[in-house]
Write a protein that holds these residues in place. Structure first.
Motif, PDB file in Angstrom:
ATOM      1  N   LYS A   1      23.942 -13.118  -6.282  1.00  0.00           N
ATOM      2  CA  LYS A   1      24.500 -14.159  -7.152  1.00  0.00           C
ATOM      3  C   LYS A   1      23.638 -14.328  -8.405  1.00  0.00           C
ATOM      4  CE  LYS A   1      26.073 -18.988  -7.000  1.00  0.00           C
ATOM      5  NZ  LYS A   1      25.224 -19.525  -8.072  1.00  0.00           N
TER       6      LYS A   1
ATOM      7  N   ARG B   1      29.699 -28.029  -6.689  1.00  0.00           N
ATOM      8  CA  ARG B   1      28.285 -27.783  -6.977  1.00  0.00           C
ATOM      9  C   ARG B   1      27.395 -28.700  -6.135  1.00  0.00           C
ATOM     10  NH1 ARG B   1      25.055 -29.057 -12.641  1.00  0.00           N
ATOM     11  NH2 ARG B   1      23.067 -28.129 -12.015  1.00  0.00           N
TER      12      ARG B   1
ATOM     13  N   ILE C   1      34.975 -12.224  -5.906  1.00  0.00           N
ATOM     14  CA  ILE C   1      35.922 -12.793  -6.866  1.00  0.00           C
ATOM     15  C   ILE C   1      35.245 -13.055  -8.208  1.00  0.00           C
ATOM     16  CG2 ILE C   1      37.386 -14.784  -7.371  1.00  0.00           C
ATOM     17  CD1 ILE C   1      37.976 -15.004  -4.412  1.00  0.00           C
ATOM     18  N   SER C   2      34.043 -13.654  -8.164  1.00  0.00           N
ATOM     19  CA  SER C   2      33.345 -13.938  -9.426  1.00  0.00           C
ATOM     20  C   SER C   2      32.985 -12.643 -10.150  1.00  0.00           C
ATOM     21  CB  SER C   2      32.074 -14.758  -9.146  1.00  0.00           C
ATOM     22  OG  SER C   2      31.171 -14.029  -8.338  1.00  0.00           O
TER      23      SER C   2
ATOM     24  N   THR D   1      24.341 -11.335 -10.673  1.00  0.00           N
ATOM     25  CA  THR D   1      25.609 -11.400 -11.400  1.00  0.00           C
ATOM     26  C   THR D   1      25.535 -12.377 -12.568  1.00  0.00           C
ATOM     27  OG1 THR D   1      26.456 -13.104  -9.886  1.00  0.00           O
ATOM     28  CG2 THR D   1      26.947 -10.805  -9.342  1.00  0.00           C
ATOM     29  N   GLU D   2      24.754 -13.454 -12.410  1.00  0.00           N
ATOM     30  CA  GLU D   2      24.619 -14.441 -13.484  1.00  0.00           C
ATOM     31  C   GLU D   2      23.901 -13.850 -14.703  1.00  0.00           C
ATOM     32  OE1 GLU D   2      22.595 -17.697 -11.717  1.00  0.00           O
ATOM     33  OE2 GLU D   2      24.365 -18.479 -10.661  1.00  0.00           O
TER      34      GLU D   2
ATOM     35  N   GLU E   1      34.776  -9.852  -9.986  1.00  0.00           N
ATOM     36  CA  GLU E   1      36.041  -9.337 -10.539  1.00  0.00           C
ATOM     37  C   GLU E   1      36.419 -10.077 -11.817  1.00  0.00           C
ATOM     38  OE1 GLU E   1      38.898  -9.649  -7.454  1.00  0.00           O
ATOM     39  OE2 GLU E   1      38.030  -8.039  -6.222  1.00  0.00           O
ATOM     40  N   LEU E   2      36.188 -11.390 -11.836  1.00  0.00           N
ATOM     41  CA  LEU E   2      36.502 -12.171 -13.040  1.00  0.00           C
ATOM     42  C   LEU E   2      35.666 -11.719 -14.232  1.00  0.00           C
ATOM     43  CD1 LEU E   2      36.826 -15.761 -11.492  1.00  0.00           C
ATOM     44  CD2 LEU E   2      38.672 -14.280 -12.318  1.00  0.00           C
ATOM     45  N   LYS E   3      34.434 -11.282 -13.970  1.00  0.00           N
ATOM     46  CA  LYS E   3      33.558 -10.794 -15.041  1.00  0.00           C
ATOM     47  C   LYS E   3      33.650  -9.277 -15.194  1.00  0.00           C
ATOM     48  CE  LYS E   3      29.500 -12.550 -15.650  1.00  0.00           C
ATOM     49  NZ  LYS E   3      28.098 -12.967 -15.461  1.00  0.00           N
TER      50      LYS E   3
ATOM     51  N   ILE F   1      30.835 -13.116  -3.295  1.00  0.00           N
ATOM     52  CA  ILE F   1      30.781 -13.094  -4.762  1.00  0.00           C
ATOM     53  C   ILE F   1      31.735 -12.058  -5.364  1.00  0.00           C
ATOM     54  CG2 ILE F   1      28.388 -13.923  -4.863  1.00  0.00           C
ATOM     55  CD1 ILE F   1      27.542 -11.021  -5.366  1.00  0.00           C
TER      56      ILE F   1
END
Length: 332
Positions: A238, A163, A204-205, A241-242, A207-209, A202
């Motif tokens: 991004k 971060r 991968i993130s 997606t959040e 796919e995780l969600k 983004i």
């Protein structure tokens, strides 16, 4: 009579008196009566000249006083003048310079306040993860800490380091954009390729969600710097997606006409609070629906990148629900 202290004026006055006396002597040699008329006429011209010089000297003195007050910081002064002439032109130019100085002074004040706010925000953004990392480092020094907890703290340390790395890179990029130190290389880029490049970081993130993205790009192209524009679009995605729940869907629409090229990104979240809309693209601004780990710099950087290339970036609540971001690039 301060104006008589001026050496040039005194010299000019002496020359005029000598001319007057010469005119009287010469005319008296031919016709004594004409000498009186010539002397009276010359004296009248001398008096009129002195009145004119005195008036001009007063105006110059007023200009000098005006400049001294401006030098003391009184930029709000006015210098009205509806007359014509070189002195009036000078007054007009001085007034323009004063207005320009006033604008620059106000801009410097605003920049100073923004810098102070930015430094405060940056220090806060660094302080929180650094404090967390310091605590976890102390805990890791405990020899009796079990392996599971040790692995958990190590993973959190790595996450905080990532971060901080992202935040540092983002701040460096924004500072380069502010300083206009970025050279944008504009080339025709197919819209479908640009969007795919923006989605890649983004995937991968998402796919995780278990999130999906619907793309309607067509065959158009966009004349832009591919890498920087893709990064701007990635920051927008991004953010989307959040705010989109797990299993939700994002929509991307891209089109081009004779006037501009437009890219719309719509998320599947609750939308943007009306109170957040005016400040959405401000640096370090975190809205009511922001994630806990949000920094509040991604959208600001996206806007800076788009505007540096002559485009615009806006946001609104879509009729279908969710937030919608609109990137528009005029045709060159």
């Amino acid at each position: 009579m301060k104006w008589l202290r001026n050496r040039e004026i005194r010299k000019l006055l002496c020359i005029m008196l000598l001319i007057t006396m010469a005119a009287v002597v010469i005319t008296h040699a031919f016709l004594p009566i004409a000498a009186v008329a010539a002397g009276a006429g010359c004296l009248l011209l001398d008096i009129l000249f002195l009145i004119f010089v005195r008036r001009q000297y007063r105006l110059l003195s007023a200009l000098g006083d005006y400049l001294r007050r401006v030098n003391d910081g009184e930029y709000a002064l006015e210098l009205p003048d509806n007359e014509e002439g070189e002195l009036s032109i000078l007054k007009s130019e001085i007034y323009k310079v004063t207005v320009s100085l006033n604008e620059r002074s106000e801009q410097l004040k605003r920049d100073k306040l923004q810098l102070a706010d930015a430094l405060s925000d940056i220090s806060h953004q660094f302080k929180t993860p650094l404090t967390s990392m310091s605590v976890m480092t102390e805990l890791l020094e405990d020899s009796q800490l079990d392996e599971d907890r040790r692995n958990e703290f190590t993973a959190q340390l790595q996450m905080q380091l990532k971060r901080l790395t992202w935040l540092t890179n983002a701040l460096l990029k924004i500072s380069r954009l502010d300083a206009e130190a970025v050279s944008f290389r504009s080339t025709p880029v197919p819209l479908s390729r640009l969007i795919d490049k923006a989605i890649d970081p983004i995937r991968i993130s998402m796919e995780l969600k278990e999130q999906t993205v619907s793309v309607q790009a067509g065959e158009g192209t966009l004349s832009c710097d591919e890498n920087w524009t893709a990064e701007a679009l990635t920051n927008i995605l991004k953010n989307c997606t959040e705010h989109t729940p797990a299993g939700g869907e994002l929509h991307i629409f891209a089109s081009s006409n004779v006037l501009f090229t437009e890219i719309k990104v719509r998320d599947g979240g609750p939308g943007i609070d009306k109170a957040d809309l005016p400040y959405l693209f401000e640096r370090f601004y975190k809205g009511k629906n922001s994630a806990d780990n949000s920094v509040g710099i991604g959208l600001a950087m996206a806007k800076a990148i788009v505007e540096a290339q002559g485009g615009t970036l806006g946001a609104k609540n879509a009729l279908e629900g969710g937030a919608e971001f609109i990137l528009r690039f005029p045709k060159k």
